[in-house]
Design an enzyme around this catalytic site. Structure first.
Site, mmCIF file in Angstrom:
data_model
loop_
_atom_site.group_PDB
_atom_site.id
_atom_site.type_symbol
_atom_site.label_atom_id
_atom_site.label_comp_id
_atom_site.label_asym_id
_atom_site.label_seq_id
_atom_site.Cartn_x
_atom_site.Cartn_y
_atom_site.Cartn_z
ATOM 1 N N VAL A 111 0.862 -1.175 0.000
ATOM 2 C CA VAL A 111 0.000 0.000 0.000
ATOM 3 C C VAL A 111 0.903 1.231 0.000
ATOM 4 C CG1 VAL A 111 -1.761 1.292 1.269
ATOM 5 C CG2 VAL A 111 -1.817 -1.210 1.260
ATOM 6 N N CYS A 112 0.481 2.248 -0.713
ATOM 7 C CA CYS A 112 1.183 3.529 -0.709
ATOM 8 C C CYS A 112 2.656 3.331 -1.135
ATOM 9 C CB CYS A 112 1.061 4.149 0.687
ATOM 10 S SG CYS A 112 1.384 5.920 0.792
#
Length: 218
Positions: free
Chosen positions: A104-105
């Protein structure tokens, strides 16, 4: 529950990470049937995230079992560990055999540097797209990018969308829908500026200045 129904999920934490990157997906995974979650770091010492939250890992690199899903988030603190040899070796070892290699991210930078995104398309936070592209990754701008068994989410809150996407793959659509309902995940943000394309160049510039500590919120 049989062994065939069990999914072992490893969430990698580290000092200075953005808590919501992983707390969002963890909230989804924790409501799924047959999912065993490991919160992983080098040691079991408490970790302080970039917003001051304290998280205590329950699994070390050394005693981590083989993972079906390995996931890592991003954050301002990743610069201090993203080139750490021990960290990258752990990702490479687990990622080489995991069913799903995920992030994520800005966590996608860990995967890229561990040699797990060569020839794959991946998502990241909008402010990190250029950096990820420099590592030879084809960067997608969707909230969630799926390329074979690589599943990556965009910035921070995209981790919830990401978590629900994996939930469907692991446990079926109904279980994923139940998880979404239990979370009451029904986004209705007060401002339509959640991406650089929507926010416009002026707000993007100010956001980048704020992120680098050169501009305070007023």
């Amino acid at each position: 529950m049989t062994d065939s129904q069990k999914h072992i999920v490893g969430l990698v934490f580290y000092p200075g990470m953005t808590a919501l990157d992983i707390v969002g997906p963890q909230t989804v995974f924790s409501s799924l049937p047959g999912v065993e979650i490991h919160r992983i770091w080098k040691t079991l010492d408490p970790i302080k995230t970039d917003d001051g939250m304290i998280i205590v890992p329950d699994t070390t690199f050394e005693n981590c079992p083989p993972l079906d899903v390995i996931c890592v988030g991003g954050g301002f603190g990743q610069m201090a560990v993203v080139d750490d040899k021990e960290v990258l070796e752990f990702f490479h070892k687990q990622g080489s055999n995991a069913k799903f290699v995920t992030s994520v991210c800005g966590g996608s930078e860990f995967l890229a540097k561990a040699g797990l995104l060569q020839g794959y398309r991946a998502a990241t936070h909008w402010a990190a797209r250029e950096q990820l592209a420099k590592l030879g990754v084809e960067v997608g701008t969707e909230r969630v990018v799926i390329d074979r068994n690589r599943m990556t989410g965009g910035g921070v809150t995209a981790g919830i969308d990401f978590g629900l996407t994996i939930a469907e793959v692991l446990c079926g659509q109904e279980s994923a829908k139940i998880a979404q309902l239990l979370m009451e995940y029904d986004p209705a943000p007060p401002f339509d500026v959640g991406s650089p394309e929507k926010a416009g160049p002026d707000l993007v510039k100010k956001a980048l200045l704020y992120a680098t500590g050169t501009l305070g919120l007023t």
